[in-house]
Design a protein around this motif. Structure first.
Motif, PDB file in Angstrom:
ATOM      1  N   ASP A  12     -44.102 -26.510  31.606  1.00 20.01           N
ATOM      2  CA  ASP A  12     -43.384 -25.250  31.800  1.00 20.01           C
ATOM      3  C   ASP A  12     -43.725 -24.209  30.730  1.00 20.01           C
ATOM      4  OD1 ASP A  12     -42.183 -26.636  29.757  1.00 20.01           O
ATOM      5  OD2 ASP A  12     -40.152 -26.002  30.266  1.00 20.01           O
ATOM      6  N   ALA A  13     -44.897 -24.337  30.115  1.00 20.57           N
ATOM      7  CA  ALA A  13     -45.307 -23.409  29.058  1.00 20.57           C
ATOM      8  C   ALA A  13     -46.730 -22.917  29.307  1.00 20.57           C
ATOM      9  CB  ALA A  13     -45.234 -24.100  27.699  1.00 20.57           C
ATOM     10  N   THR A  14     -47.082 -21.848  28.605  1.00 24.26           N
ATOM     11  CA  THR A  14     -48.430 -21.295  28.666  1.00 24.26           C
ATOM     12  C   THR A  14     -49.012 -21.295  27.265  1.00 24.26           C
ATOM     13  OG1 THR A  14     -47.753 -19.856  30.482  1.00 24.26           O
ATOM     14  CG2 THR A  14     -49.787 -19.283  29.351  1.00 24.26           C
ATOM     15  N   ILE A  15     -50.279 -21.669  27.140  1.00 25.57           N
ATOM     16  CA  ILE A  15     -50.919 -21.690  25.823  1.00 25.57           C
ATOM     17  C   ILE A  15     -51.229 -20.253  25.421  1.00 25.57           C
ATOM     18  CG2 ILE A  15     -52.939 -22.400  24.517  1.00 25.57           C
ATOM     19  CD1 ILE A  15     -53.013 -24.925  26.178  1.00 25.57           C
ATOM     20  N   LYS A  16     -50.657 -19.839  24.308  1.00 29.43           N
ATOM     21  CA  LYS A  16     -50.845 -18.480  23.811  1.00 29.43           C
ATOM     22  C   LYS A  16     -52.036 -18.396  22.859  1.00 29.43           C
ATOM     23  CE  LYS A  16     -48.278 -14.649  21.895  1.00 29.43           C
ATOM     24  NZ  LYS A  16     -46.993 -14.171  21.437  1.00 29.43           N
ATOM     25  N   SER A  17     -52.164 -19.384  21.961  1.00 27.48           N
ATOM     26  CA  SER A  17     -53.305 -19.413  21.048  1.00 27.48           C
ATOM     27  C   SER A  17     -53.550 -20.838  20.586  1.00 27.48           C
ATOM     28  CB  SER A  17     -53.083 -18.496  19.848  1.00 27.48           C
ATOM     29  OG  SER A  17     -52.042 -18.979  19.039  1.00 27.48           O
ATOM     30  N   ILE A  18     -54.803 -21.070  20.190  1.00 28.86           N
ATOM     31  CA  ILE A  18     -55.221 -22.381  19.709  1.00 28.86           C
ATOM     32  C   ILE A  18     -55.874 -22.174  18.354  1.00 28.86           C
ATOM     33  CG2 ILE A  18     -56.731 -24.362  20.117  1.00 28.86           C
ATOM     34  CD1 ILE A  18     -56.543 -23.694  23.130  1.00 28.86           C
ATOM     35  N   GLY A  19     -55.411 -22.913  17.386  1.00 31.26           N
ATOM     36  CA  GLY A  19     -55.981 -22.844  16.045  1.00 31.26           C
ATOM     37  C   GLY A  19     -56.389 -24.218  15.576  1.00 31.26           C
ATOM     38  N   LYS A  20     -56.835 -24.274  14.334  1.00 33.73           N
ATOM     39  CA  LYS A  20     -57.243 -25.550  13.767  1.00 33.73           C
ATOM     40  C   LYS A  20     -55.997 -26.408  13.577  1.00 33.73           C
ATOM     41  CE  LYS A  20     -59.713 -27.563   9.925  1.00 33.73           C
ATOM     42  NZ  LYS A  20     -60.339 -27.326   8.639  1.00 33.73           N
ATOM     43  N   ASN A  21     -55.903 -27.486  14.313  1.00 27.31           N
ATOM     44  CA  ASN A  21     -54.817 -28.467  14.233  1.00 27.31           C
ATOM     45  C   ASN A  21     -53.481 -27.987  14.775  1.00 27.31           C
ATOM     46  OD1 ASN A  21     -56.645 -30.216  13.013  1.00 27.31           O
ATOM     47  ND2 ASN A  21     -56.108 -29.506  10.976  1.00 27.31           N
ATOM     48  N   PHE A  22     -53.445 -26.930  15.586  1.00 30.49           N
ATOM     49  CA  PHE A  22     -52.175 -26.502  16.183  1.00 30.49           C
ATOM     50  C   PHE A  22     -52.428 -25.724  17.472  1.00 30.49           C
ATOM     51  CE2 PHE A  22     -53.343 -22.885  13.607  1.00 30.49           C
ATOM     52  CZ  PHE A  22     -53.023 -21.797  14.403  1.00 30.49           C
ATOM     53  N   VAL A  23     -51.400 -25.686  18.320  1.00 29.77           N
ATOM     54  CA  VAL A  23     -51.409 -24.902  19.556  1.00 29.77           C
ATOM     55  C   VAL A  23     -50.080 -24.164  19.617  1.00 29.77           C
ATOM     56  CG1 VAL A  23     -51.454 -24.990  22.077  1.00 29.77           C
ATOM     57  CG2 VAL A  23     -52.866 -26.559  20.769  1.00 29.77           C
ATOM     58  N   ILE A  24     -50.127 -22.875  19.942  1.00 26.74           N
ATOM     59  CA  ILE A  24     -48.908 -22.095  20.093  1.00 26.74           C
ATOM     60  C   ILE A  24     -48.692 -21.850  21.583  1.00 26.74           C
ATOM     61  CG2 ILE A  24     -47.761 -19.907  19.609  1.00 26.74           C
ATOM     62  CD1 ILE A  24     -49.163 -19.887  16.932  1.00 26.74           C
ATOM     63  N   PHE A  25     -47.497 -22.246  22.050  1.00 22.12           N
ATOM     64  CA  PHE A  25     -47.113 -22.087  23.448  1.00 22.12           C
ATOM     65  C   PHE A  25     -46.160 -20.913  23.577  1.00 22.12           C
ATOM     66  CE2 PHE A  25     -47.950 -26.668  23.114  1.00 22.12           C
ATOM     67  CZ  PHE A  25     -48.814 -26.852  24.168  1.00 22.12           C
ATOM     68  N   SER A  26     -46.167 -20.289  24.749  1.00 22.70           N
ATOM     69  CA  SER A  26     -45.147 -19.318  25.121  1.00 22.70           C
ATOM     70  C   SER A  26     -44.303 -20.014  26.178  1.00 22.70           C
ATOM     71  CB  SER A  26     -45.787 -18.047  25.666  1.00 22.70           C
ATOM     72  OG  SER A  26     -44.810 -17.152  26.089  1.00 22.70           O
ATOM     73  N   GLN A  34     -40.447 -19.940  27.988  1.00 28.42           N
ATOM     74  CA  GLN A  34     -39.157 -19.294  28.244  1.00 28.42           C
ATOM     75  C   GLN A  34     -38.938 -18.100  27.315  1.00 28.42           C
ATOM     76  OE1 GLN A  34     -36.402 -22.524  27.822  1.00 28.42           O
ATOM     77  NE2 GLN A  34     -37.081 -23.523  29.711  1.00 28.42           N
ATOM     78  N   GLY A  35     -40.004 -17.316  27.110  1.00 29.79           N
ATOM     79  CA  GLY A  35     -39.904 -16.082  26.334  1.00 29.79           C
ATOM     80  C   GLY A  35     -39.948 -16.255  24.830  1.00 29.79           C
ATOM     81  N   ARG A  36     -40.172 -17.458  24.341  1.00 31.71           N
ATOM     82  CA  ARG A  36     -40.261 -17.645  22.888  1.00 31.71           C
ATOM     83  C   ARG A  36     -41.508 -18.465  22.561  1.00 31.71           C
ATOM     84  NH1 ARG A  36     -36.166 -21.507  24.273  1.00 31.71           N
ATOM     85  NH2 ARG A  36     -36.826 -23.569  23.618  1.00 31.71           N
ATOM     86  N   GLU A  37     -41.925 -18.368  21.307  1.00 30.41           N
ATOM     87  CA  GLU A  37     -43.105 -19.103  20.870  1.00 30.41           C
ATOM     88  C   GLU A  37     -42.705 -20.453  20.305  1.00 30.41           C
ATOM     89  OE1 GLU A  37     -45.355 -16.840  18.081  1.00 30.41           O
ATOM     90  OE2 GLU A  37     -46.080 -15.439  19.596  1.00 30.41           O
ATOM     91  N   GLU A  38     -43.499 -21.464  20.649  1.00 38.16           N
ATOM     92  CA  GLU A  38     -43.308 -22.804  20.123  1.00 38.16           C
ATOM     93  C   GLU A  38     -44.657 -23.327  19.674  1.00 38.16           C
ATOM     94  OE1 GLU A  38     -41.475 -25.191  23.137  1.00 38.16           O
ATOM     95  OE2 GLU A  38     -39.588 -24.076  23.063  1.00 38.16           O
ATOM     96  N   ILE A  39     -44.641 -24.212  18.685  1.00 34.82           N
ATOM     97  CA  ILE A  39     -45.893 -24.720  18.121  1.00 34.82           C
ATOM     98  C   ILE A  39     -45.955 -26.235  18.291  1.00 34.82           C
ATOM     99  CG2 ILE A  39     -44.966 -24.946  15.788  1.00 34.82           C
ATOM    100  CD1 ILE A  39     -47.755 -24.032  14.790  1.00 34.82           C
ATOM    101  N   LEU A  40     -47.161 -26.713  18.583  1.00 34.81           N
ATOM    102  CA  LEU A  40     -47.429 -28.139  18.636  1.00 34.81           C
ATOM    103  C   LEU A  40     -48.526 -28.403  17.619  1.00 34.81           C
ATOM    104  CD1 LEU A  40     -47.102 -30.953  19.949  1.00 34.81           C
ATOM    105  CD2 LEU A  40     -48.866 -30.279  21.583  1.00 34.81           C
ATOM    106  N   SER A  41     -48.205 -29.195  16.609  1.00 32.00           N
ATOM    107  CA  SER A  41     -49.171 -29.489  15.548  1.00 32.00           C
ATOM    108  C   SER A  41     -49.728 -30.875  15.720  1.00 32.00           C
ATOM    109  CB  SER A  41     -48.492 -29.394  14.166  1.00 32.00           C
ATOM    110  OG  SER A  41     -48.001 -28.106  13.960  1.00 32.00           O
ATOM    111  N   MET A  42     -50.923 -31.074  15.176  1.00 26.61           N
ATOM    112  CA  MET A  42     -51.545 -32.383  15.235  1.00 26.61           C
ATOM    113  C   MET A  42     -50.855 -33.288  14.216  1.00 26.61           C
ATOM    114  SD  MET A  42     -55.545 -33.442  14.867  1.00 26.61           S
ATOM    115  CE  MET A  42     -56.016 -32.084  15.895  1.00 26.61           C
ATOM    116  N   LYS A  43     -50.575 -34.499  14.617  1.00 23.72           N
ATOM    117  CA  LYS A  43     -49.926 -35.460  13.732  1.00 23.72           C
ATOM    118  C   LYS A  43     -51.003 -36.197  12.953  1.00 23.72           C
ATOM    119  CE  LYS A  43     -45.921 -35.795  16.551  1.00 23.72           C
ATOM    120  NZ  LYS A  43     -45.368 -36.357  17.739  1.00 23.72           N
ATOM    121  N   PRO A  44     -50.745 -36.441  11.661  1.00 24.42           N
ATOM    122  CA  PRO A  44     -51.757 -37.143  10.854  1.00 24.42           C
ATOM    123  C   PRO A  44     -51.925 -38.575  11.247  1.00 24.42           C
ATOM    124  CG  PRO A  44     -49.812 -36.596   9.520  1.00 24.42           C
ATOM    125  CD  PRO A  44     -49.587 -36.070  10.895  1.00 24.42           C
TER     126      PRO A  44
END
Length: 156
Positions: free
Chosen positions: A130-144, A146-156
């Motif tokens: 239920d999210a859209t990928i807004k940006s992809i960076g080194k070791n993280f993804v930012i989702f949009s 329900q109108g807010r930004e959420e981050i998914l980080s890579m786990k060590p």
């Protein structure tokens, strides 16, 4: 060639090199008056208006920063973003890895679905649950989501 002759040849080459260097120095500093240190100007030339002074390093640095030639100032889109960092996402996925390129639109994130136990590549703008990928960076993804930004980080 014997060792003695070799030593003599080396000494001769060294002496000739030293003589050449001394001759060059003498020519530059003794025989070339236009290359010597400048002499004080006569009084008639001293009355002429002084040449403008070149800008100092601090002035040049200020001009560079004010003109933002290196793109250090935030753009209108960046300044419009909220100051709050994105919150961790609640999507049932893990970030397996990212490929970050010079073109942000070509970045790729490899997301692993915990429930289906599958892994797929996703790019910016792709829909994930239920999210859209807004940006992809080194070791993280930012989702949009329900109108807010959420981050998914890579786990060590």
């Amino acid at each position: 060639m014997t060792e003695t002759r070799f030593k003599q040849a080396v000494a001769l080459v060294g002496a000739l090199s030293l003589a050449g260097a001394l001759g060059l120095l003498g020519r530059v500093f003794v025989f070339a008056p236009d290359l010597r240190s400048p002499q004080p100007a006569p009084k008639a030339q001293a009355e002429a208006p002084a040449a403008p002074t070149p800008p100092q390093a601090a002035e040049l640095s200020r001009a560079i920063l004010n003109n933002d030639i290196f793109g250090l100032l935030p753009t209108a889109a960046e300044s419009a973003k909220s100051a709050d960092p994105p919150k961790p996402t609640e999507i049932d996925m893990d970030l397996a890895g990212t490929v970050v390129t010079a073109d942000p639109a070509a970045n790729v994130a490899f997301l692993r679905d915990r429930s289906a136990k599958t892994q797929k590549p996703y790019t910016v703008g792709a829909s994930v649950k239920d999210a859209t990928i807004k940006s992809i960076g080194k070791n993280f993804v930012i989702f949009s989501r329900q109108g807010r930004e959420e981050i998914l980080s890579m786990k060590p």
